[in-house]
Design an enzyme around this catalytic site. Structure first.
Site, mmCIF file in Angstrom:
data_model
loop_
_atom_site.group_PDB
_atom_site.id
_atom_site.type_symbol
_atom_site.label_atom_id
_atom_site.label_comp_id
_atom_site.label_asym_id
_atom_site.label_seq_id
_atom_site.Cartn_x
_atom_site.Cartn_y
_atom_site.Cartn_z
ATOM 1 N N HIS A 25 0.831 -1.208 0.000
ATOM 2 C CA HIS A 25 0.000 0.000 0.000
ATOM 3 C C HIS A 25 0.867 1.261 0.000
ATOM 4 O O HIS A 25 0.964 1.969 1.009
ATOM 5 C CB HIS A 25 -0.966 -0.006 1.192
ATOM 6 C CG HIS A 25 -2.082 -0.992 1.015
ATOM 7 N ND1 HIS A 25 -2.136 -2.196 1.673
ATOM 8 C CD2 HIS A 25 -3.184 -0.956 0.209
ATOM 9 C CE1 HIS A 25 -3.231 -2.850 1.307
ATOM 10 N NE2 HIS A 25 -3.887 -2.122 0.417
ATOM 11 N N ASN A 26 1.474 1.516 -1.124
ATOM 12 C CA ASN A 26 2.344 2.686 -1.280
ATOM 13 C C ASN A 26 1.936 3.450 -2.550
ATOM 14 O O ASN A 26 0.930 3.105 -3.192
ATOM 15 C CB ASN A 26 3.814 2.242 -1.323
ATOM 16 C CG ASN A 26 4.042 1.162 -2.363
ATOM 17 O OD1 ASN A 26 3.539 1.261 -3.476
ATOM 18 N ND2 ASN A 26 4.783 0.111 -2.009
ATOM 19 N N ALA A 27 2.716 4.458 -2.897
ATOM 20 C CA ALA A 27 2.340 5.327 -4.030
ATOM 21 C C ALA A 27 2.365 4.591 -5.371
ATOM 22 O O ALA A 27 1.671 4.991 -6.308
ATOM 23 C CB ALA A 27 3.262 6.541 -4.073
ATOM 24 N N VAL A 28 3.144 3.515 -5.455
ATOM 25 C CA VAL A 28 3.194 2.773 -6.734
ATOM 26 C C VAL A 28 1.860 2.047 -6.952
ATOM 27 O O VAL A 28 1.335 2.013 -8.073
ATOM 28 C CB VAL A 28 4.381 1.780 -6.772
ATOM 29 C CG1 VAL A 28 4.512 1.154 -8.155
ATOM 30 C CG2 VAL A 28 5.678 2.479 -6.392
ATOM 31 N N HIS A 29 1.299 1.517 -5.861
ATOM 32 C CA HIS A 29 -0.037 0.893 -5.974
ATOM 33 C C HIS A 29 -1.052 1.959 -6.406
ATOM 34 O O HIS A 29 -1.893 1.709 -7.281
ATOM 35 C CB HIS A 29 -0.438 0.259 -4.642
ATOM 36 C CG HIS A 29 -1.902 -0.070 -4.529
ATOM 37 N ND1 HIS A 29 -2.522 -1.005 -5.343
ATOM 38 C CD2 HIS A 29 -2.887 0.431 -3.720
ATOM 39 C CE1 HIS A 29 -3.821 -1.064 -5.027
ATOM 40 N NE2 HIS A 29 -4.065 -0.200 -4.053
ATOM 41 N N HIS B 223 -6.913 6.959 -3.178
ATOM 42 C CA HIS B 223 -7.821 6.005 -2.526
ATOM 43 C C HIS B 223 -7.210 5.250 -1.343
ATOM 44 O O HIS B 223 -7.950 4.702 -0.526
ATOM 45 C CB HIS B 223 -8.380 5.012 -3.561
ATOM 46 C CG HIS B 223 -7.452 3.880 -3.835
ATOM 47 N ND1 HIS B 223 -6.345 4.004 -4.633
ATOM 48 C CD2 HIS B 223 -7.433 2.614 -3.353
ATOM 49 C CE1 HIS B 223 -5.696 2.852 -4.654
ATOM 50 N NE2 HIS B 223 -6.317 1.998 -3.889
ATOM 51 N N ASP B 224 -5.875 5.187 -1.235
ATOM 52 C CA ASP B 224 -5.236 4.515 -0.087
ATOM 53 C C ASP B 224 -4.309 5.471 0.656
ATOM 54 O O ASP B 224 -3.360 5.038 1.328
ATOM 55 C CB ASP B 224 -4.426 3.296 -0.558
ATOM 56 C CG ASP B 224 -5.269 2.035 -0.671
ATOM 57 O OD1 ASP B 224 -6.241 1.910 0.096
ATOM 58 O OD2 ASP B 224 -4.964 1.187 -1.519
ATOM 59 N N ASP C 262 -8.847 -1.232 -8.230
ATOM 60 C CA ASP C 262 -8.158 -1.485 -6.968
ATOM 61 C C ASP C 262 -7.721 -2.938 -6.826
ATOM 62 O O ASP C 262 -6.708 -3.215 -6.192
ATOM 63 C CB ASP C 262 -9.082 -1.088 -5.804
ATOM 64 C CG ASP C 262 -8.345 -1.006 -4.477
ATOM 65 O OD1 ASP C 262 -7.112 -0.776 -4.496
ATOM 66 O OD2 ASP C 262 -8.990 -1.152 -3.430
ATOM 67 N N GLN D 168 -3.591 -16.189 -3.156
ATOM 68 C CA GLN D 168 -3.993 -15.667 -4.463
ATOM 69 C C GLN D 168 -5.173 -16.423 -5.049
ATOM 70 O O GLN D 168 -6.077 -15.822 -5.621
ATOM 71 C CB GLN D 168 -2.802 -15.722 -5.437
ATOM 72 C CG GLN D 168 -1.792 -14.622 -5.202
ATOM 73 C CD GLN D 168 -2.410 -13.227 -5.268
ATOM 74 O OE1 GLN D 168 -3.112 -12.881 -6.195
ATOM 75 N NE2 GLN D 168 -2.165 -12.414 -4.244
HETATM 76 ZN ZN LIG Z 1 -5.853 0.115 -2.960
#
Ligand SMILES: [Zn+2]
Length: 458
Positions: A186-190, A226-227, A336, A387
């Site tokens: 959950h970082n800026a790349v996501h 969004h995150d 997402d 997964q």
């Molecule tokens: Zn997300």
């Protein structure tokens, strides 16, 4: 003056030490280890026009300080110095980026080359195979700023809404910086990846012919934010550690509410839309909230059954603003959780990153006897099991319905990758345990606070 200053600093320091900070949690373990878990939650909630936003940089970090001995204190102090140095570098990099300045030395040749390649990639920003990891490296960790700025331009939003490009860049830099780069997932790349996926969905014929610039603007901002300020742990963790955010949002969509309020805080701080009427700004804030809150995975059943009902009745009319808004919520939900619908090379990397974040939470929970959350135990879980469960119970039902709504080449490509990736994980699963094709039962056992039970594809 010097003495006064020192006195003031001393008073501030004493107040800081003695104040009971919101969200502070202490644990004393039996082995004399003074364990200090602190959620750095020095949030100062501001109230304006009846709406509360989170202060920028409230950073609900989970900060562990373990004081065993002097040597560990030294390690801890030096690690803190490194972090300070890193954040200073991050500051330098982003402020140079913000001012559009590149360092005037010979390494510019390399930077120029990277910039050139990044620009080249942006020409294919609507391609589903877009490699966000490569783009992030080429932009020196500025993928979210570069990509979102480019998309604003591409969609004509800067011109249409008369946006000040300096303010826009400042806003995007603040957004990027408020993601936690130390989170594996959950970082800026996501966030950049979700924004890129959202752009692909906005281009789908059904949407592109009916969307207004306003819809596109809200979609891109919601995707990018969004995150925002995600702490790298899930809602049940925040609830069981009595985090102030859980209290603030009454244990409901805790993270999503925080992401939304944080986004609104940055929008106001940047003054990006200060030239718009108060009414429009308030409408924007509330609609961005509706989009971000829809990404709460525990609400998926409700959204999905609504989507199914509309599709069964065939009554979606995209001339209707409410219907368009609902479809944008579904599109953001798809964006997402679209990782399993990417090519195996990209999808596998995301799977590893999200599992790393889950297992990291599990390690903390084990260490401090908090009860390990489902999917977070590295002793009993595998990437493949997680997964397969994720795809079976969450991704397949959602993308199955999305393909009913927008039966295009992109939808078929996404379902194609999803099938192939699931088969690949099943292959890995067979190799690992020589057994069957079970999805992770944790997805079925989870309570609704974590993930919902999803109906299987019928
Ligand atoms: Zn997300």
């Amino acid at each position: 003056m010097g003495i006064v200053l020192i006195w003031c600093l001393a008073v501030i320091l004493i107040r800081w030490i003695t104040s009971k900070r919101r969200g502070a949690i202490s644990y004393d373990s039996s082995d004399q280890t003074a364990l200090y878990i602190r959620m750095l939650g020095d949030v100062r909630v501001r109230s304006r026009a009846g709406f509360e936003t989170e202060r920028r940089g409230s950073h609900p970090y989970i900060d562990f300080r373990i004081f065993h001995s002097n040597s560990e204190i030294e390690v801890s102090v030096s690690a803190r110095n490194v972090r300070r140095l890193l954040s200073f570098q991050r500051y330098l990099r982003s402020s140079r980026f913000f001012r559009g300045i590149t360092a005037p030395n010979s390494s510019n040749i390399l930077d120029d080359d990277y910039n050139g390649q990044a620009k080249c990639m942006l020409e294919k920003v609507g391609n589903w195979n877009f490699d966000i990891f490569l783009f992030d490296r080429l932009t020196n960790g500025n993928s979210l700023v570069s990509l979102t700025f480019h998309l604003f331009n591409l969609h004509g939003l800067i011109e249409h809404f008369q946006l000040d490009t300096m303010k826009l860049r400042r806003f995007l830099v603040m957004v990027q910086e408020d993601y936690h780069s130390q989170n594996p997932y959950h970082n800026a790349v996501h966030a950049a990846d979700v924004t890129q996926a959202m752009h692909c969905y906005l281009k789908e014929p059904k949407l592109s012919k009916s969307l207004t610039p306003w819809d596109v603007l809200l979609s891109l901002i919601a995707a990018a934010t969004h995150d925002l300020d995600h702490p790298g742990v899930n809602q049940p963790f925040l609830i069981k550690t009595n985090h102030y955010l859980a209290t603030l949002y009454k244990n409901t969509s805790v993270l999503e509410n925080h992401h939304w309020r944080s986004a609104v805080g940055l929008l106001r701080e940047s003054g990006l839309f200060a030239h718009m009427s108060l009414e429009n700004r308030q409408l924007m804030e509330s609609q961005i909230g509706d989009l971000i809150l829809a990404t709460d995975i525990s609400q998926q059943n409700e959204y999905l059954s609504m989507f199914r009902s509309h599709l069964d009745r065939g009554d979606l009319c995209l001339e209707n603003a409410n219907h368009r808004h609902f479809i944008l919520q579904m599109a953001l939900k798809c964006a997402d959780i679209c990782n399993p619908c990417r090519t195996w090379e990209l999808s596998k990397q995301w799977s590893e990153k999200v599992t790393e974040e889950f297992f990291h939470q599990g390690d903390i929970e084990k260490k401090y006897h908090l009860g390990v959350s489902p999917l977070c135990d590295r002793q009993t879980e595998t990437i493949a099991n997680i997964q397969i469960g994720f795809m079976t119970y969450l991704v397949e039902p959602l993308f199955g319905e999305w393909a009913r709504f927008s039966n295009t080449r992109l939808s078929q490509t996404m379902l194609g990758h999803l099938g192939l990736n699931k088969a690949s994980w099943k292959g890995v699963q067979r190799e690992q345990c020589g057994s069957g094709d079970d999805a992770d039962p944790a997805f079925e056992e989870m309570d609704s606070d974590i993930l919902p039970q999803e109906p299987r594809l019928s």
